[in-house]
Design an enzyme around this catalytic site. Structure first.
Site, PDB file in Angstrom:
ATOM      1  N   ASN A  84       0.813  -1.216   0.000  1.00 39.30           N
ATOM      2  CA  ASN A  84       0.000   0.000   0.000  1.00 39.30           C
ATOM      3  C   ASN A  84       0.848   1.268   0.000  1.00 39.30           C
ATOM      4  O   ASN A  84       0.379   2.317  -0.423  1.00 39.30           O
ATOM      5  CB  ASN A  84      -0.924  -0.034   1.240  1.00 39.30           C
ATOM      6  CG  ASN A  84      -1.585   1.284   1.519  1.00 39.30           C
ATOM      7  OD1 ASN A  84      -2.428   1.732   0.750  1.00 39.30           O
ATOM      8  ND2 ASN A  84      -1.199   1.930   2.619  1.00 39.30           N
ATOM      9  N   SER A 136      -3.835   2.542  -8.839  1.00 40.67           N
ATOM     10  CA  SER A 136      -4.539   3.813  -8.972  1.00 40.67           C
ATOM     11  C   SER A 136      -5.292   3.802 -10.296  1.00 40.67           C
ATOM     12  O   SER A 136      -4.865   3.132 -11.250  1.00 40.67           O
ATOM     13  CB  SER A 136      -3.526   4.959  -8.972  1.00 40.67           C
ATOM     14  OG  SER A 136      -4.070   6.130  -9.559  1.00 40.67           O
ATOM     15  N   TYR A 149       3.951   8.979 -12.062  1.00 41.41           N
ATOM     16  CA  TYR A 149       3.031   8.225 -11.189  1.00 41.41           C
ATOM     17  C   TYR A 149       2.183   7.265 -12.033  1.00 41.41           C
ATOM     18  O   TYR A 149       2.000   6.101 -11.659  1.00 41.41           O
ATOM     19  CB  TYR A 149       2.151   9.223 -10.432  1.00 41.41           C
ATOM     20  CG  TYR A 149       1.217   8.619  -9.414  1.00 41.41           C
ATOM     21  CD1 TYR A 149       1.686   8.205  -8.162  1.00 41.41           C
ATOM     22  CD2 TYR A 149      -0.144   8.476  -9.682  1.00 41.41           C
ATOM     23  CE1 TYR A 149       0.820   7.660  -7.218  1.00 41.41           C
ATOM     24  CE2 TYR A 149      -1.016   7.936  -8.747  1.00 41.41           C
ATOM     25  CZ  TYR A 149      -0.526   7.534  -7.508  1.00 41.41           C
ATOM     26  OH  TYR A 149      -1.391   6.987  -6.572  1.00 41.41           O
TER      27      TYR A 149
HETATM   28  N1  LIG Z   1      -4.582   9.481  -2.113  1.00 44.56           N
HETATM   29  C1  LIG Z   1      -4.989   9.229  -3.343  1.00 44.56           C
HETATM   30  O1  LIG Z   1      -5.600  10.086  -4.020  1.00 44.56           O
HETATM   31  C2  LIG Z   1      -4.750   7.870  -3.958  1.00 44.56           C
HETATM   32  C3  LIG Z   1      -5.503   7.510  -5.091  1.00 44.56           C
HETATM   33  C4  LIG Z   1      -5.286   6.261  -5.672  1.00 44.56           C
HETATM   34  C5  LIG Z   1      -4.339   5.405  -5.130  1.00 44.56           C
HETATM   35  N2  LIG Z   1      -3.630   5.787  -4.027  1.00 44.56           N
HETATM   36  C6  LIG Z   1      -2.629   4.856  -3.488  1.00 44.56           C
HETATM   37  O2  LIG Z   1      -2.998   4.475  -2.184  1.00 44.56           O
HETATM   38  C7  LIG Z   1      -1.811   4.086  -1.457  1.00 44.56           C
HETATM   39  C8  LIG Z   1      -1.818   4.771  -0.088  1.00 44.56           C
HETATM   40  O3  LIG Z   1      -1.697   6.159  -0.289  1.00 44.56           O
HETATM   41  P1  LIG Z   1      -2.282   7.250   0.750  1.00 44.56           P
HETATM   42  O4  LIG Z   1      -3.226   8.081  -0.006  1.00 44.56           O
HETATM   43  O5  LIG Z   1      -2.710   6.608   1.992  1.00 44.56           O
HETATM   44  O6  LIG Z   1      -0.933   8.099   0.967  1.00 44.56           O
HETATM   45  P2  LIG Z   1      -0.298   8.751   2.285  1.00 44.56           P
HETATM   46  O7  LIG Z   1      -1.363   9.158   3.248  1.00 44.56           O
HETATM   47  O8  LIG Z   1       0.645   9.788   1.796  1.00 44.56           O
HETATM   48  O9  LIG Z   1       0.528   7.519   2.918  1.00 44.56           O
HETATM   49  C9  LIG Z   1       1.634   6.989   2.237  1.00 44.56           C
HETATM   50  C10 LIG Z   1       2.239   5.880   3.073  1.00 44.56           C
HETATM   51  O10 LIG Z   1       3.323   5.293   2.326  1.00 44.56           O
HETATM   52  C11 LIG Z   1       4.470   5.267   3.162  1.00 44.56           C
HETATM   53  N3  LIG Z   1       5.682   5.414   2.373  1.00 44.56           N
HETATM   54  C12 LIG Z   1       5.973   6.362   1.436  1.00 44.56           C
HETATM   55  N4  LIG Z   1       7.201   6.172   0.946  1.00 44.56           N
HETATM   56  C13 LIG Z   1       7.717   5.080   1.564  1.00 44.56           C
HETATM   57  C14 LIG Z   1       8.958   4.393   1.499  1.00 44.56           C
HETATM   58  N5  LIG Z   1       9.962   4.817   0.703  1.00 44.56           N
HETATM   59  N6  LIG Z   1       9.138   3.309   2.288  1.00 44.56           N
HETATM   60  C15 LIG Z   1       8.157   2.893   3.129  1.00 44.56           C
HETATM   61  N7  LIG Z   1       6.966   3.494   3.247  1.00 44.56           N
HETATM   62  C16 LIG Z   1       6.746   4.593   2.479  1.00 44.56           C
HETATM   63  C17 LIG Z   1       4.289   6.432   4.121  1.00 44.56           C
HETATM   64  O11 LIG Z   1       5.066   6.175   5.283  1.00 44.56           O
HETATM   65  P3  LIG Z   1       5.755   7.349   6.167  1.00 44.56           P
HETATM   66  O12 LIG Z   1       4.894   7.505   7.392  1.00 44.56           O
HETATM   67  O13 LIG Z   1       7.076   6.795   6.460  1.00 44.56           O
HETATM   68  O14 LIG Z   1       5.782   8.591   5.318  1.00 44.56           O
HETATM   69  C18 LIG Z   1       2.804   6.354   4.400  1.00 44.56           C
HETATM   70  O15 LIG Z   1       2.546   5.376   5.378  1.00 44.56           O
HETATM   71  C19 LIG Z   1      -0.619   4.498  -2.345  1.00 44.56           C
HETATM   72  O16 LIG Z   1      -0.135   3.360  -3.014  1.00 44.56           O
HETATM   73  C20 LIG Z   1      -1.245   5.472  -3.339  1.00 44.56           C
HETATM   74  O17 LIG Z   1      -0.545   5.528  -4.559  1.00 44.56           O
HETATM   75  C21 LIG Z   1      -3.823   6.989  -3.412  1.00 44.56           C
END
Ligand SMILES: NC(=O)c1ccc[n+]([C@@H]2O[C@H](COP(=O)([O-])OP(=O)(O)OC[C@H]3O[C@@H](n4cnc5c(N)ncnc54)[C@H](OP(=O)(O)O)[C@@H]3O)[C@@H](O)[C@H]2O)c1
Length: 261
Positions: A84, A136, A149
């Protein structure tokens, strides 16, 4: 897959979707190994859960982070890996510095592939196992302003499909869930403003977590969340020129919100 009794490595557990997933997975009776890069955020995330869970600090873009996460997962007896963790990146491609683009590919594509590779022997040895890749809409509907992305998420979709087919004669299933925009810190203020201007809808993390859990419980291999995004993703597969024309009409708006270097 049944969640009661499942042992899950959840990456990105400290983020918006990760926390919602952790909460709902724990409520369904799963034991969680929460992965993130920050001990303080991991401690805050685990405190909100009931049941016995654990954490591992790992930067998944680094080989030592993969080794730490895989070692902890092995000890934990993981049978469900949820890839994730991810990072966002909005901007015009030529305006972005290469290290930023490389980071997007590393976090969103190479890291889940690497972690899956490290854990596959353990997953194959479990009585039943699953890999869940969080993609996504942009992985099937590549979008201007999100070239790196979109490429990473399209790669993750291809990886999920190829691996699922390769593991068809094992007890490991591979599912791919592609949400549309989610209200989480991943989206910068510029992305939120762009979404409002384009009237792109977004979902809460709790809603998306529920849909991911449905997909796990029902073994739904390919899940595209949100309408009309699901329709446009399908249309892009069969008639991309139609999508080219539609998005050309939005290009000036997208450019007006794109951050400049
Ligand atoms: N938000 C959207 O609009 C959206 C839409 C479609 C899909 N997604 C996908 O949903 C998933 C979750 O995203 P989210 O929206 O929950 O984002 P978020 O709130 O920014 O959380 C991102 C998470 O990924 C971790 N992370 C980032 N880089 C990392 C690394 N190098 N190593 C280990 N952990 C890392 C972060 O950990 P830290 O606490 O260490 O920063 C955090 O726990 C992602 O794959 C994203 O692409 C999101």
């Amino acid at each position: 897959m049944q969640l009661n009794g499942a042992r899950i490595l959840l990456t990105g557990a400290t983020g918006g979707l990760g926390q919602a997933l952790a909460h709902q997975l724990a409520a369904a009776g799963a034991s969680l190994l929460l992965a993130g890069r920050d001990n303080g955020r991991l401690a805050a995330s685990i405190m909100m859960l009931t049941g016995r869970h654990s954490t591992v600090r790992a930067d998944l873009t680094r080989p030592e982070g993969i080794a730490a996460a895989a070692g902890a997962a092995r000890e934990f007896g993981v049978n469900l890996l949820i890839n994730n963790a991810g990072i966002g990146c909005f901007g015009l491609y030529e305006q972005q510095a290469w290290p930023q683009i490389a980071d997007v590919l590393a976090a969103n594509l190479a890291a889940p592939m690497h972690l899956t590779h490290a854990l596959l022997p353990d997953l194959k040895a479990a009585p039943n196992a699953m890999v869940v890749n969080i993609g996504s809409t942009f992985g099937s509907l590549p979008f201007p302003g999100f070239a790196a992305y979109s490429a990473a998420k399209a790669g993750l979709r291809g990886f999920s499909q190829a691996l699922r087919r390769e593991l068809a004669d094992t007890q490991v299933s591979v599912i791919h869930v592609a949400p549309r925009a989610i209200d989480t810190p991943l989206n910068s203020p510029a992305v939120n403003a762009l979404n409002r201007a384009l009237k792109n809808q977004s979902d809460t993390a709790e809603t998306v977590a529920r849909q991911v859990i449905d997909a796990i419980q029902q073994d739904l291999q390919e899940c595209h969340l949100g309408f009309p995004e699901k329709l446009f993703a399908w249309l892009n597969g069969i008639a991309p020129a139609l999508i080219d024309r539609g998005l050309a009409g939005k290009l000036a708006t997208i450019k007006s919100f794109a951050p400049t270097r």
